[in-house]
Design an enzyme around this catalytic site. Structure first.
Site, PDB file in Angstrom:
ATOM      1  N   GLY A  31       3.462   7.865   2.831  1.00  0.00           N
ATOM      2  CA  GLY A  31       3.044   9.265   2.903  1.00  0.00           C
ATOM      3  C   GLY A  31       3.000   9.920   1.531  1.00  0.00           C
ATOM      4  O   GLY A  31       2.954   9.242   0.508  1.00  0.00           O
ATOM      5  N   GLY A  36      -5.272   8.043  -4.709  1.00  0.00           N
ATOM      6  CA  GLY A  36      -5.113   6.580  -4.746  1.00  0.00           C
ATOM      7  C   GLY A  36      -5.054   6.013  -3.325  1.00  0.00           C
ATOM      8  O   GLY A  36      -5.705   5.011  -2.998  1.00  0.00           O
ATOM      9  N   HIS A  37      -4.279   6.673  -2.456  1.00  0.00           N
ATOM     10  CA  HIS A  37      -4.196   6.221  -1.059  1.00  0.00           C
ATOM     11  C   HIS A  37      -5.563   6.338  -0.380  1.00  0.00           C
ATOM     12  O   HIS A  37      -5.950   5.487   0.416  1.00  0.00           O
ATOM     13  CB  HIS A  37      -3.203   7.083  -0.274  1.00  0.00           C
ATOM     14  CG  HIS A  37      -1.775   6.912  -0.679  1.00  0.00           C
ATOM     15  ND1 HIS A  37      -1.041   7.930  -1.243  1.00  0.00           N
ATOM     16  CD2 HIS A  37      -0.945   5.847  -0.596  1.00  0.00           C
ATOM     17  CE1 HIS A  37       0.199   7.495  -1.484  1.00  0.00           C
ATOM     18  NE2 HIS A  37       0.274   6.239  -1.106  1.00  0.00           N
ATOM     19  N   GLY A 147      -1.971  -0.856  -3.167  1.00  0.00           N
ATOM     20  CA  GLY A 147      -2.355  -0.412  -4.506  1.00  0.00           C
ATOM     21  C   GLY A 147      -1.824  -1.377  -5.568  1.00  0.00           C
ATOM     22  O   GLY A 147      -0.705  -1.875  -5.461  1.00  0.00           O
ATOM     23  N   GLN A 148      -2.644  -1.596  -6.581  1.00  0.00           N
ATOM     24  CA  GLN A 148      -2.245  -2.505  -7.666  1.00  0.00           C
ATOM     25  C   GLN A 148      -1.151  -1.899  -8.560  1.00  0.00           C
ATOM     26  O   GLN A 148      -0.555  -2.585  -9.363  1.00  0.00           O
ATOM     27  CB  GLN A 148      -3.478  -2.840  -8.493  1.00  0.00           C
ATOM     28  CG  GLN A 148      -3.301  -4.012  -9.430  1.00  0.00           C
ATOM     29  CD  GLN A 148      -4.507  -4.158 -10.311  1.00  0.00           C
ATOM     30  OE1 GLN A 148      -5.580  -4.519  -9.840  1.00  0.00           O
ATOM     31  NE2 GLN A 148      -4.351  -3.823 -11.575  1.00  0.00           N
ATOM     32  N   LYS A 149      -0.913  -0.596  -8.382  1.00  0.00           N
ATOM     33  CA  LYS A 149       0.160   0.022  -9.179  1.00  0.00           C
ATOM     34  C   LYS A 149       1.491  -0.678  -8.908  1.00  0.00           C
ATOM     35  O   LYS A 149       2.284  -0.885  -9.804  1.00  0.00           O
ATOM     36  CB  LYS A 149       0.285   1.515  -8.876  1.00  0.00           C
ATOM     37  CG  LYS A 149       1.315   2.186  -9.786  1.00  0.00           C
ATOM     38  CD  LYS A 149       1.356   3.664  -9.598  1.00  0.00           C
ATOM     39  CE  LYS A 149       2.083   4.057  -8.346  1.00  0.00           C
ATOM     40  NZ  LYS A 149       3.530   3.728  -8.366  1.00  0.00           N
ATOM     41  N   ARG A 187       5.386  10.025  -6.331  1.00  0.00           N
ATOM     42  CA  ARG A 187       6.528  10.560  -7.080  1.00  0.00           C
ATOM     43  C   ARG A 187       6.106  11.601  -8.110  1.00  0.00           C
ATOM     44  O   ARG A 187       6.932  12.407  -8.543  1.00  0.00           O
ATOM     45  CB  ARG A 187       7.268   9.438  -7.798  1.00  0.00           C
ATOM     46  CG  ARG A 187       7.998   8.514  -6.838  1.00  0.00           C
ATOM     47  CD  ARG A 187       8.483   7.276  -7.544  1.00  0.00           C
ATOM     48  NE  ARG A 187       8.914   6.286  -6.572  1.00  0.00           N
ATOM     49  CZ  ARG A 187      10.147   6.171  -6.115  1.00  0.00           C
ATOM     50  NH1 ARG A 187      11.071   6.977  -6.559  1.00  0.00           N
ATOM     51  NH2 ARG A 187      10.451   5.255  -5.216  1.00  0.00           N
TER      52      ARG A 187
END
Ligand code: PAF
Length: 282
Positions: A31, A36-37, A147-149, A187
């Protein structure tokens, strides 16, 4: 958009969709959604008939109680964003649905969860492995999007899929960045405005490390320069900068094949922990 909080009705609904031969994409999240999501949702929608997004702040992957307590929970706003993005199904379970009271199951990914994030967040990947296995079991998607993060997370989930023989495809979607380069993260919304300005130092450090590698500097010198750069900023604490093999994340000291290497960084701005990474070659 259909919304489910319980597992059984979601399973019953998905069974019908599978009988209709619809392909299913799963986007697991905690959430506090950001663009990005929504890119993950967009990828899933482009490649599947039905997109399921899960929102669940998974307690077993937090090794810090205050981080878990302060993790942003914005279900109503998230739900509106998903609806707008054309997501078909939202699964937002409560803890009781996901974990039996006495659950003590742990996962061990060998070397892969003892380094980098695993070293600084003991138990984190066990929790990720557990919850992702549960989600794969419940939804049984054709493709799952991450995600690649969270680069190491994707490596762990790839191993999970191989070891537990999950019959699905995994897709890592490139990092979405703010205009100044900061990797988008749930974050980030916890950063005060001055901290937000400083948070860019992690991406800048990745770019600096890449350019110093290209100039032929030793990895030790690069680590020292990055540490100096980060810690020149008030409230910034570097946990690690690493050069690693893209596949198994084993540390490297130099680059022989740019396409096989990734730079990874983690650190704090105030009490907010951020991570980022950069492929040496796309
Ligand atoms: O990347 C995340 O948001 C979480 O680690 C995940 C994959 C949803 C598991 O809780």
């Amino acid at each position: 958009m259909e919304i489910f909080k319980q597992i059984a009705p979601l399973r019953a609904y998905l069974k019908i969709q599978k009988e209709r031969k619809l392909s299913i994409g799963l986007v697991p999240t905690m959430g506090a959604l950001h663009p990005g999501h929504l890119t993950l949702i967009g990828n899933s929608r482009a490649e599947n008939d039905l997109t399921v997004c899960s929102i669940y702040v998974n307690p077993t992957q937090f090794n810090n109680a205050s981080d878990l307590a302060k993790y942003p929970r914005l279900l109503e706003k998230d739900s509106a964003m998903l609806e707008e993005a054309g997501c078909d199904v939202l699964f937002a379970p409560a803890n009781e649905a996901m974990y039996a009271a006495a659950s003590e199951l742990k996962m061990d990914f060998g070397d892969l969860d003892k380094i980098l994030e695993g070293k600084f967040r003991p138990g984190h990947f066990s929790g990720v492995g557990l919850v992702v296995s549960k989600l794969f079991n419940i939804v049984q998607p054709d493709v799952a999007y991450f995600g690649q993060k969270d680069y190491q997370q994707f490596a762990v989930i790839t191993r999970l899929k191989e070891e537990l023989l999950f019959d699905l495809r995994l897709k890592a979607v490139p990092i979405v960045r703010e205009k100044d380069g900061l990797a988008m993260s749930s974050r980030n919304m916890r950063l005060a405005p001055d901290q937000r300005q400083r948070a860019i130092v992690f991406y800048q450090s990745l770019l600096l490390a890449k350019s110093l590698l290209e100039q032929g500097k030793s990895w030790k010198q690069i680590e020292e320069e990055v540490k100096r750069k980060c810690e020149a900023q008030p409230e910034v604490k570097l946990e690690y900068i690493a050069l690693a093999d893209r596949k198994n994340l084993n540390p490297l000291n130099n680059v022989t094949d740019r396409s096989a290497a990734v730079l990874l960084i983690a650190g704090y701005v105030g009490e907010i922990r951020l991570i980022d990474n950069l492929l040496l070659e796309e």
